[in-house]
Each structure stands twice: as C-alpha cells, then as structure tokens.
Design an enzyme around this catalytic site. Sequence first.
Site, mmCIF file in Angstrom:
data_model
loop_
_atom_site.group_PDB
_atom_site.id
_atom_site.type_symbol
_atom_site.label_atom_id
_atom_site.label_comp_id
_atom_site.label_asym_id
_atom_site.label_seq_id
_atom_site.Cartn_x
_atom_site.Cartn_y
_atom_site.Cartn_z
ATOM 1 N NE ARG A 101 -3.077 0.846 -0.702
ATOM 2 C CZ ARG A 101 -3.319 0.985 -1.995
ATOM 3 N NH1 ARG A 101 -3.050 2.066 -2.672
ATOM 4 N NH2 ARG A 101 -4.292 0.137 -2.524
ATOM 5 C CE LYS A 136 -1.750 28.091 -5.364
ATOM 6 N NZ LYS A 136 -2.737 28.647 -6.129
ATOM 7 C CE LYS A 168 1.635 34.620 -4.697
ATOM 8 N NZ LYS A 168 1.309 34.046 -6.200
ATOM 9 C CD GLU A 198 0.358 38.016 -7.252
ATOM 10 O OE1 GLU A 198 0.500 36.592 -7.071
ATOM 11 O OE2 GLU A 198 -0.630 38.442 -6.656
ATOM 12 C CG ASP A 219 -2.657 36.885 -9.747
ATOM 13 O OD1 ASP A 219 -2.411 35.716 -10.012
ATOM 14 O OD2 ASP A 219 -3.233 37.374 -9.078
#
Length: 280
Positions: A101, A136, A168, A198, A219
Amino acid sequence: MTYLPDVVLEPIVRLALAEDLGRAGDVTTLATIDPDLEVQWVLRARSAGILAGLDAASLTLRLIDPSATLMPRLPEGAVLAAGDVIATLSGKAQSLLMAERVMLNFLGPLSGIASLTARFVEAVKGTNAKITCTRKTTPGLRALQKKAVRLGGGSNHRFGLDDAILIKDNHVSAAGGIIRALTRAKAYGGHLLPIEVEVDSLQQLEEALPFAPTCIMLDNFSLEDLKAAVVRVAGAVTLEASGGVTLSTVGEIAATGVDYISVGALTHSAPCTDLGLDEG
C-alpha cells in the site's frame, strides 16, 4: 530535477511506513501468511499515464526487507498504457504485502501529477511557453511532487521560501506598493538571489519594469492584457502567467507569448493513476 538521492527520499518513506505499520506491524499479514513463502509479483498499470514514484516505491520495499527485489521494466517518465508491466517484485510474501500500500500510495499520486503535467505540456505545444508548478504541494512531499512535474515535461518553480524573492499581492499591500516592495527587495537581495514580483494590472507592470526584476508574474490577466504585456516588455523580462489556468484555457494563454505558465493544479488536483500489484 529528475533524480532524488536516498538521503532525501528515506525520511519521507520511513514516515509513510511508520504511519502504516503503526505499533504492531501488519497484523493481517503476520497472522495469515507463511513467513517462508516466496512469491513473484508484477507492478502493472491499470490506466494510461506517465510513470513517477518508482524510486520511492523501490526504497519502500528495501526498507521493509533488504532481501526483496524490485526490478524495473520501464523507467520513470515512461508513457504507460493500461496493462503495461512496470516492474517485477520478488521476495517473501509477507514483505511484499507489508510494503504494497505504501508503494502504491507513492506511485499512484505521483504518476497522476506527471500525467496531468504532460497533458498541460501537450496543450501548449507549438508555443514557447513552459508549464511550471507552484508551492501548492502536500506537506512533506514537495521534492517528490516537483520531480513528478519534471517527469511529465514541466518545469519547477521555487522549492521553498529561500529559493527566490517572490513578491505577491499581500507583500505589495503590506509594503505600501510595488515601488516600495521592489526597492526593499533590491536592497536586500544579493546578486545571485532572483526577484519575481506579482502584478495584477498593466499599471503595476509599468511600476515594476524600471527595477528589472528577474521575472514578473501576470496574475489573472485577461488574454488582451497578456498580449499587451508581452508587447510592452519585448523580451526584456521573463513573464509568467498565473491564476486559474485550466486545460481548456492554457493554450490561449500560451499563444499570447508569455514565457511561463504556473499551474497549481499540477500538484494539488491531479487524479491518481491506477496501478496495482498482480501475481507474476
């Protein structure tokens, strides 16, 4: 990055095994399987895709039982068709069952990431745009997931907060604007530390350009604004498009002339590739 040394892999694999084996080990296998029984099984693809995670699977088996073997028939990055035999596994049945597994938990999701990446790469074929992942990622699995992206033909964004300065929207807001944020970043970073910023409008792009950052992230720009940004920059700065990119939109985004397209879905939303162990 298409190779990870065992010193990187082993802590990840050990944690996965400890989670699965718990305090008493695989009590089902220990209770039902003759400890002297030797078997030979095959790892088989049950759906199409791109193979990734074979190194983690192999180490999983070795940590359970160094005498067991996993002999690859296909390399990582191979294009899989349903029914393809990926590897032959030999050893004690107890060992293979205990490792099964965890091996599949690495192989299925990582092959899924490589497979989804390959679909995005194919969707921008004929343009100069490169598909790249983001941060992410699943905690603890970033190195493996970013390797899977590379195996699928994509490229890697930064690996962590220490790779590069990436300013950002929240940084811009807290710093008091693009100009203040970039002024501070230029003063802080050494000559080998990349700076990306960004921007969410053509006006912010104009504010950023005099600082000559390594890369500018556009963005959630419209296609029209992406085209305008490409014309305005004229190759002077690397441009990255981001924000809600899907397989149905990535081709049009690539056609605007941007250099990179970042896709968070590569690592946070890739469907698992169906693989399994069968009797040899």
